[in-house]
Scaffold this active site. Structure first.
Site, PDB file in Angstrom:
ATOM      1  CB  SER A   1       5.519  -1.642  11.905  1.00  0.00           C
ATOM      2  OG  SER A   1       5.036  -0.347  12.188  1.00  0.00           O
TER       3      SER A   1
ATOM      4  CG  ASN B   1      -1.862   1.159   1.287  1.00  0.00           C
ATOM      5  OD1 ASN B   1      -1.974   1.926   0.332  1.00  0.00           O
ATOM      6  ND2 ASN B   1      -2.548   1.320   2.408  1.00  0.00           N
TER       7      ASN B   1
ATOM      8  CD  GLU C   1      -3.124   5.342   6.744  1.00  0.00           C
ATOM      9  OE1 GLU C   1      -2.088   4.969   7.320  1.00  0.00           O
ATOM     10  OE2 GLU C   1      -3.279   5.288   5.504  1.00  0.00           O
TER      11      GLU C   1
ATOM     12  CG  HIS D   1      -5.657   1.467   5.499  1.00  0.00           C
ATOM     13  ND1 HIS D   1      -5.191   2.445   6.348  1.00  0.00           N
ATOM     14  CD2 HIS D   1      -4.606   0.624   5.276  1.00  0.00           C
ATOM     15  CE1 HIS D   1      -3.917   2.211   6.621  1.00  0.00           C
ATOM     16  NE2 HIS D   1      -3.538   1.118   5.990  1.00  0.00           N
TER      17      HIS D   1
END
Length: 314
Positions: A270, A69, A156, A154
């Site tokens: 991460s 992404n 966000e 997602h």
């Protein structure tokens, strides 16, 4: 289909592997599901004793899945360099690889990728056919430009843009109705994790997808704990596995055993070239959705190639 033997409770059991994982009746472990513990400023999942478990490679029709992404990053120049690195990378064969550039660069990426194995995803779509929806991107436009997937739900989009579960479910339903694959994201905020609500939040988000879609054939679930996205913090392999196992169990109980077995559940948060192999060893981790590390072609290739950590334990 492969068959191996393992020991469960002192007895030898023949285990069949089909697709992504073993297919024998799973004991109901709801009574032993570990509780979340809050210890000072660090929150971690309590360990769950589940006995000996075999880890399946991607057998049959199932494949490891790695998505990149790229978010709102890049320029024509930097994306040209990244695509060049991907073109020169050696990628393990039995992996579905998908990259999600910003929409304005999809055409550039599509036309410059020489590795036909790398598929393209959009980062968002509208809930229905295009029209008077300024700034939105329709599923039809995504397909017209050559992308086969879309990332939905997602964190966000949920927590910055304000999309709710039902809105995301509507997007997923329409994308699937037009034969576009969906990378369906779920995950909890730090405060939700600290409150012991990780399962509750993930199940609520899953239910919104389940209520809206009629088929799971082209859905990949991405579990992304929000506290681990872009922070450098990553769930331990055991923490990620416990949530993935719970998600699969929810699918088994609320959708079907077949969907639970076949649906790929990937981890995001991460992920990098240094931790992907250890995460990949976990039975219910079927791949990754990668953020920052996907902007580095060599490192992204290393994450794709972490599929080699998946082994059948005889």
């Amino acid at each position: 289909m492969a068959v191996v033997s393992t020991s469960v409770g002192g007895a030898n059991v023949a285990v069949q592997f089909s697709g992504l994982r073993k297919s024998f009746p799973k004991l109901d472990n709801s009574s032993s599901r570990s509780l979340f513990l809050k210890v000072e400023s660090h929150v971690r999942l309590a360990s769950t004793s589940k006995g000996c478990r075999a880890v399946a490679t991607m057998l049959g029709s199932g494949k490891f899945f790695v998505g990149g992404n790229w978010k709102c990053n890049g320029s024509k120049e930097s994306i040209g360099k990244l695509v060049s690195e991907l073109n020169n990378a050696t990628l393990e064969a039995d992996v579905d690889v998908v990259v999600a550039p910003p929409f304005v660069y999809i055409d550039q990426v599509k036309n410059s990728l020489v590795n036909s194995r790398i598929q393209i995803a959009a980062q968002n779509c509208w809930t229905g056919k295009g029209g008077a929806f300024t700034g939105e991107i329709s599923v039809e436009q995504i397909k017209d430009i050559g992308a086969g997937w879309v990332v939905l739900g997602h964190s966000e989009r949920r927590h910055i843009i304000g999309e709710d579960d039902q809105f995301i479910g509507k997007k997923a339903a329409y994308a699937l109705s037009q034969d576009l694959g969906v990378i369906a994201c779920i995950g909890e905020l730090l405060e939700e994790r600290e409150a012991g609500r990780t399962f509750e939040v993930c199940f609520q988000q899953l239910k919104a997808y389940a209520d809206a879609v009629s088929s799971w054939d082209k859905i990949v679930i991405a579990y992304e704990p929000v506290w681990a996205i872009g922070t450098g913090k990553v769930a331990t392999p055991e923490q990620a596995q416990e949530v993935h196992d719970a998600v699969r169990d929810w699918l088994r109980k609320n959708v079907s055993t077949e969907v639970a077995s076949k649906t790929r559940i990937i981890y995001g948060g991460s992920v990098n070239g240094g931790n992907s192999s250890e995460l990949a060893k976990q039975e219910d981790i079927d791949g990754f959705l990668v953020g920052g590390a996907s902007l580095k072609g060599v490192e992204f290739a290393a994450i794709v190639n972490s599929v080699t950590a998946k082994k059948v334990a005889a």
